[in-house]
Design a protein around this motif. Structure first.
Motif, short mmCIF file in Angstrom:
data_model
loop_
_atom_site.label_atom_id
_atom_site.label_comp_id
_atom_site.label_asym_id
_atom_site.label_seq_id
_atom_site.Cartn_x
_atom_site.Cartn_y
_atom_site.Cartn_z
N GLU A 134 -91.18 -31.64 -17.49
CA GLU A 134 -90.34 -30.56 -17.99
C GLU A 134 -90.26 -30.60 -19.51
OE1 GLU A 134 -87.24 -29.52 -14.49
OE2 GLU A 134 -86.79 -31.33 -15.65
N SER A 135 -90.29 -29.42 -20.10
CA SER A 135 -90.16 -29.30 -21.55
C SER A 135 -89.34 -28.05 -21.87
CB SER A 135 -91.54 -29.22 -22.21
OG SER A 135 -92.23 -28.08 -21.74
N LEU A 136 -88.79 -28.03 -23.07
CA LEU A 136 -88.01 -26.88 -23.49
C LEU A 136 -88.92 -25.67 -23.65
CD1 LEU A 136 -84.98 -26.65 -24.07
CD2 LEU A 136 -85.51 -26.87 -26.49
N ASN A 137 -88.50 -24.53 -23.13
CA ASN A 137 -89.24 -23.28 -23.24
C ASN A 137 -89.41 -22.93 -24.72
OD1 ASN A 137 -88.89 -20.18 -23.67
ND2 ASN A 137 -89.80 -20.41 -21.63
N ASP A 138 -90.61 -22.46 -25.11
CA ASP A 138 -90.90 -22.14 -26.51
C ASP A 138 -89.95 -21.08 -27.07
OD1 ASP A 138 -92.98 -23.98 -26.63
OD2 ASP A 138 -94.53 -22.47 -26.25
N ASP A 139 -89.64 -20.05 -26.29
CA ASP A 139 -88.75 -19.00 -26.78
C ASP A 139 -87.34 -19.54 -27.02
OD1 ASP A 139 -90.78 -17.11 -26.71
OD2 ASP A 139 -90.24 -16.39 -24.71
N TYR A 140 -86.88 -20.41 -26.13
CA TYR A 140 -85.55 -20.99 -26.32
C TYR A 140 -85.55 -21.93 -27.52
CZ TYR A 140 -80.94 -22.86 -25.31
OH TYR A 140 -79.63 -23.22 -25.41
N TYR A 141 -86.60 -22.70 -27.67
CA TYR A 141 -86.74 -23.58 -28.84
C TYR A 141 -86.67 -22.75 -30.13
CZ TYR A 141 -89.04 -26.29 -32.45
OH TYR A 141 -89.35 -26.90 -33.64
N ASP A 142 -87.39 -21.64 -30.18
CA ASP A 142 -87.38 -20.78 -31.37
C ASP A 142 -85.98 -20.23 -31.64
OD1 ASP A 142 -90.12 -21.22 -31.69
OD2 ASP A 142 -90.69 -19.31 -30.75
N ALA A 143 -85.28 -19.80 -30.60
CA ALA A 143 -83.92 -19.27 -30.76
C ALA A 143 -82.98 -20.35 -31.28
CB ALA A 143 -83.41 -18.70 -29.44
N LEU A 144 -83.12 -21.57 -30.78
CA LEU A 144 -82.27 -22.67 -31.26
C LEU A 144 -82.62 -23.06 -32.69
CD1 LEU A 144 -81.89 -25.00 -28.17
CD2 LEU A 144 -80.25 -23.36 -29.10
N THR A 145 -83.88 -22.97 -33.06
CA THR A 145 -84.28 -23.27 -34.43
C THR A 145 -83.60 -22.31 -35.41
OG1 THR A 145 -86.41 -24.17 -33.73
CG2 THR A 145 -86.24 -23.45 -36.03
N VAL A 146 -83.61 -21.03 -35.09
CA VAL A 146 -82.94 -20.03 -35.93
C VAL A 146 -81.44 -20.34 -35.99
CG1 VAL A 146 -82.31 -17.58 -36.10
CG2 VAL A 146 -84.66 -18.24 -35.54
N CYS A 147 -80.86 -20.61 -34.86
CA CYS A 147 -79.41 -20.86 -34.79
C CYS A 147 -79.00 -22.10 -35.57
CB CYS A 147 -78.96 -20.97 -33.35
SG CYS A 147 -77.18 -21.20 -33.21
#
Length: 156
Positions: A134-147
């Protein structure tokens, strides 16, 4: 994780008075707020699209990525709670930021939250390979990076 149990705050003006100002995020799909653990507890009473095991796994994956990305700066991150709503298609990550540096500033911390739109449950946050990895979804990772970048830029 310590959360004040038995306390349910429904008046946001009380929370704002106790926790400081809440800044509006310029991106309508991403909300960065000054929420306390009490806010997270109130949401979890309403319901969470994640099981406790799923929330713990997602938090561990976020923490694992953090060491190589967001957490290498002036603040140490403590990821405390993750609540998702299928109906609203949002997930709210509650975290605590600890300044690195001298002893005086290390005693202070900041409770914050990231509300991300377009994520409604475990399958939208975590990708699972056929071998079970399991790994963090790329889209969620991108959203968290912005946040997280916004969170740190808004700290005093």
């Amino acid at each position: 994780m310590k959360i004040f149990q038995g306390i349910l705050a429904t008046d946001t003006s009380l929370l704002t008075a106790c926790g400081g100002e809440t800044a509006a995020a310029p991106d309508p799909d991403l909300d960065v707020g000054d929420q306390s653990p009490v806010d997270a507890r109130e949401e979890s009473i309403v319901g969470n699209a994640l099981t406790p095991a799923q929330a713990n796994t997602a938090l561990a994956l976020i923490d694992g990525i953090c060491a190589d990305t967001w957490c290498s700066g002036d603040y140490d991150f403590g990821f405390q709670d993750l609540i998702c709503s299928r109906a609203a298609e949002t997930c709210t990550l509650t975290l605590q930021l600890f300044p690195r540096g001298d002893e005086a500033s290390a005693q202070q911390s900041y409770w914050r939250s990231c509300e991300t739109s377009g994520f409604e449950g475990y399958g939208s946050l975590v990708d699972r390979a056929t071998d079970g990895y399991e790994s963090l979804n790329d889209d969620y990772y991108d959203a968290l990076t912005v946040c997280t970048t916004r969170l740190v830029s808004r700290l005093p």
